[in-house]
Write a protein that holds these residues in place. Structure first.
Motif, PDB file in Angstrom:
ATOM      1  N   HIS A 165       1.884   5.629  -7.803  1.00 27.74           N
ATOM      2  CA  HIS A 165       3.335   5.559  -7.586  1.00 27.74           C
ATOM      3  C   HIS A 165       3.769   6.431  -6.413  1.00 27.74           C
ATOM      4  CE1 HIS A 165       2.637   4.582 -11.813  1.00 27.74           C
ATOM      5  NE2 HIS A 165       3.704   3.807 -11.725  1.00 27.74           N
ATOM      6  N   GLN A 166       4.723   5.913  -5.681  1.00 29.46           N
ATOM      7  CA  GLN A 166       5.300   6.698  -4.586  1.00 29.46           C
ATOM      8  C   GLN A 166       6.823   6.699  -4.688  1.00 29.46           C
ATOM      9  OE1 GLN A 166       3.965   4.970  -0.847  1.00 29.46           O
ATOM     10  NE2 GLN A 166       2.194   6.346  -0.766  1.00 29.46           N
ATOM     11  N   VAL A 167       7.412   7.659  -3.986  1.00 31.62           N
ATOM     12  CA  VAL A 167       8.857   7.616  -3.761  1.00 31.62           C
ATOM     13  C   VAL A 167       9.063   7.714  -2.254  1.00 31.62           C
ATOM     14  CG1 VAL A 167      11.078   8.742  -4.102  1.00 31.62           C
ATOM     15  CG2 VAL A 167       9.415   8.703  -5.968  1.00 31.62           C
ATOM     16  N   GLU A 168       9.717   6.706  -1.712  1.00 31.50           N
ATOM     17  CA  GLU A 168      10.030   6.675  -0.288  1.00 31.50           C
ATOM     18  C   GLU A 168      11.440   7.226  -0.101  1.00 31.50           C
ATOM     19  OE1 GLU A 168       7.751   5.428   1.621  1.00 31.50           O
ATOM     20  OE2 GLU A 168       8.747   5.448   3.558  1.00 31.50           O
ATOM     21  N   GLY A 169      11.707   7.825   1.029  1.00 29.72           N
ATOM     22  CA  GLY A 169      13.077   8.257   1.313  1.00 29.72           C
ATOM     23  C   GLY A 169      13.467   7.817   2.704  1.00 29.72           C
ATOM     24  N   TYR A 185      -0.525   0.132  -4.305  1.00 27.24           N
ATOM     25  CA  TYR A 185      -1.914  -0.220  -4.641  1.00 27.24           C
ATOM     26  C   TYR A 185      -2.854   0.031  -3.463  1.00 27.24           C
ATOM     27  CZ  TYR A 185       0.657  -2.780  -8.215  1.00 27.24           C
ATOM     28  OH  TYR A 185       1.500  -3.115  -9.241  1.00 27.24           O
ATOM     29  N   ARG A 186      -3.988   0.657  -3.771  1.00 35.51           N
ATOM     30  CA  ARG A 186      -5.043   0.834  -2.766  1.00 35.51           C
ATOM     31  C   ARG A 186      -6.384   0.859  -3.467  1.00 35.51           C
ATOM     32  NH1 ARG A 186      -2.641   5.808   0.893  1.00 35.51           N
ATOM     33  NH2 ARG A 186      -0.562   4.888   1.046  1.00 35.51           N
ATOM     34  N   PRO A 187      -7.421   0.304  -2.837  1.00 39.23           N
ATOM     35  CA  PRO A 187      -8.722   0.256  -3.511  1.00 39.23           C
ATOM     36  C   PRO A 187      -9.449   1.605  -3.518  1.00 39.23           C
ATOM     37  CG  PRO A 187      -8.638  -1.255  -1.634  1.00 39.23           C
ATOM     38  CD  PRO A 187      -7.415  -0.409  -1.566  1.00 39.23           C
ATOM     39  N   THR A 197       0.833  -1.216   0.000  1.00 41.88           N
ATOM     40  CA  THR A 197       0.000   0.000   0.000  1.00 41.88           C
ATOM     41  C   THR A 197       0.855   1.248   0.000  1.00 41.88           C
ATOM     42  OG1 THR A 197      -0.075   0.010   2.415  1.00 41.88           O
ATOM     43  CG2 THR A 197      -1.833  -1.179   1.266  1.00 41.88           C
ATOM     44  N   HIS A 198       2.158   1.070   0.202  1.00 42.16           N
ATOM     45  CA  HIS A 198       3.098   2.197   0.180  1.00 42.16           C
ATOM     46  C   HIS A 198       4.501   1.636  -0.058  1.00 42.16           C
ATOM     47  CE1 HIS A 198       3.130   1.898   4.934  1.00 42.16           C
ATOM     48  NE2 HIS A 198       3.277   0.726   4.352  1.00 42.16           N
ATOM     49  N   THR A 199       5.458   2.544  -0.311  1.00 43.09           N
ATOM     50  CA  THR A 199       6.829   2.096  -0.545  1.00 43.09           C
ATOM     51  C   THR A 199       7.616   1.987   0.763  1.00 43.09           C
ATOM     52  OG1 THR A 199       7.222   4.403  -1.157  1.00 43.09           O
ATOM     53  CG2 THR A 199       7.154   2.792  -2.960  1.00 43.09           C
ATOM     54  N   SER A 200       6.973   2.335   1.870  1.00 49.22           N
ATOM     55  CA  SER A 200       7.670   2.318   3.163  1.00 49.22           C
ATOM     56  C   SER A 200       8.251   0.960   3.570  1.00 49.22           C
ATOM     57  CB  SER A 200       6.735   2.847   4.259  1.00 49.22           C
ATOM     58  OG  SER A 200       6.183   4.095   3.891  1.00 49.22           O
ATOM     59  N   PRO A 201       7.656  -0.189   3.150  1.00 54.31           N
ATOM     60  CA  PRO A 201       8.254  -1.477   3.557  1.00 54.31           C
ATOM     61  C   PRO A 201       9.732  -1.595   3.196  1.00 54.31           C
ATOM     62  CG  PRO A 201       6.177  -1.854   2.368  1.00 54.31           C
ATOM     63  CD  PRO A 201       6.397  -0.378   2.397  1.00 54.31           C
TER      64      PRO A 201
END
Ligand code: DAH
Length: 357
Positions: A216-220, A203-205, A177-181
């Motif tokens: 799309h996300q960008v995690e830092g 992905y999220r419903p 659901t996010h790139t945080s993992p």
């Protein structure tokens, strides 16, 4: 007659030496050695000479002709070489110039924005890493300090996958659901200090004008022994200015995320109204809705529980600390290009795509 031959030869040779083009030499050849030229025609009158002289004059005339022909040939060869050089220089092709051909395609807007974001963080010293789009509940939620009853875990908010006993027994997988993992995944294999950005699909419903089920996300993530909130602010201010313009300011607003403590949301001063909330015609700025600020991403100091979930002495929360942030690429693209509806970006209508080619 011999004198005349010598004169003609000298005149011919002088003219050849003075010639500067191969065309000129061709004219000289016709004038001095052609059918109507004097030198070849002299031989016709040889019969009128004393027999003793005939051989001498004939020989002299032939020699003169051959010498002149040789001089012309030599000069032609010389000029041809320099004419070729001149031509090569004049026609030189600069292969480093960009082509003039019509572009046959372009990068999708979201690809361009992703690459821009990556470039900015590469410039700030971050590495780029990617992670899996199917995740386990452990990396997506548990290791990121989500409480058992955190609403994001709900079946209505997350795409869970049917268990695959062949893959991993009864481990529950989902579409991340996010790139945080990738924060924890990366710290499991890297050595501190760590500075990474993680672009990727999530992905999220959700489905409306500003949300698509896949986005799309960008995690830092930046972890070192002495990284503080001031570093967070400096990095994200640099980012905001690189992507929205050099006059931008940012502000940190207190917020809550399970995996950061303290957590902040980052607002950037509005690039449409210059942060005033009003446009030149004094109407309310539609982009920031008159507030002068636009929310661009979530961030915060990495929660010690997340570092502890890594389970390695290298990332002992007593020894290292740092910050994390996460942004939506679609959101950045919408703000930057003033889009009000996200869905056309996924419909592949070339008329829309060409606007941003
Ligand atoms: N994962 C969050 C989300 O999808 C975004 C986010 C917020 C990421 C704060 C972070 C952070 O790393 O520190 O909404």
């Amino acid at each position: 007659m011999q004198e005349r031959i010598a004169e003609l030869r000298a005149a011919g040779e002088a003219a050849v030496a003075a010639a500067t083009t191969t065309d000129e030499l061709e004219e000289l050849r016709v004038a001095h050695l052609g059918r109507k030229a004097e030198l070849p025609n002299l031989l016709r009158d040889v019969s009128k000479l004393e027999p003793a002289e005939r051989g001498i004059v004939g020989k002299a005339a032939n020699q003169a002709r051959q010498a002149l022909q040789a001089a012309i040939d030599a000069r032609v060869a010389e000029l041809k070489a320099s004419e070729l050089d001149a031509q090569l220089i004049a026609d030189r092709v600069d292969i480093t110039l960009p082509g003039k051909a019509e572009p046959v395609g372009g990068l999708h807007l979201l690809t361009r924005v992703r690459r821009d974001i990556e470039d900015i963080f590469l410039g700030l010293g971050f590495d780029i890493v990617e992670g899996p789009e199917t995740e386990t509940v452990h990396y997506n939620f548990d290791a990121l300090n989500h409480a058992e009853n955190h609403p994001a875990r709900d079946r209505a908010d997350t795409f869970y996958l049917a268990p695959s006993p062949h893959l991993d027994g009864d481990v529950q997988r989902l579409l991340r659901t996010h790139t945080s993992p990738m924060q924890v995944r990366h710290m499991e294999r890297a050595e501190p200090p760590v500075a990474i950005v993680v672009p990727g699909r999530v992905y999220r419903p959700d489905s409306d004008a500003t949300h698509t089920p896949q986005f799309h996300q960008v995690e830092g993530l930046w972890i070192d022994t002495d990284t503080t909130l001031a570093d967070l602010k400096g990095v994200l201010l640099s980012f905001a200015r690189a992507i929205f313009g050099p006059d931008r300011e940012i502000r940190l607003r207190p917020h809550f995320f399970p995996f950061t403590e303290p957590s902040v949301e980052i607002d950037v001063s509005c690039h449409l109204c210059g942060g005033t909330g009003t446009l030149k015609d004094r109407s309310r700025c539609p982009l920031c809705k008159g507030t002068g600020w636009i929310e661009i991403l979530g961030s915060g100091m990495v929660d010690p529980n997340v570092l502890a979930a890594v389970g390695r002495p290298e990332f002992d929360p007593e020894k290292v600390q740092g910050f994390a942030f996460g942004m939506g690429i679609e959101r950045i693209a919408m703000l930057r290009y003033g889009l009000s509806d996200l869905r056309p970006l996924y419909e592949n209508d070339v008329r829309l795509l060409e606007q941003y080619a």
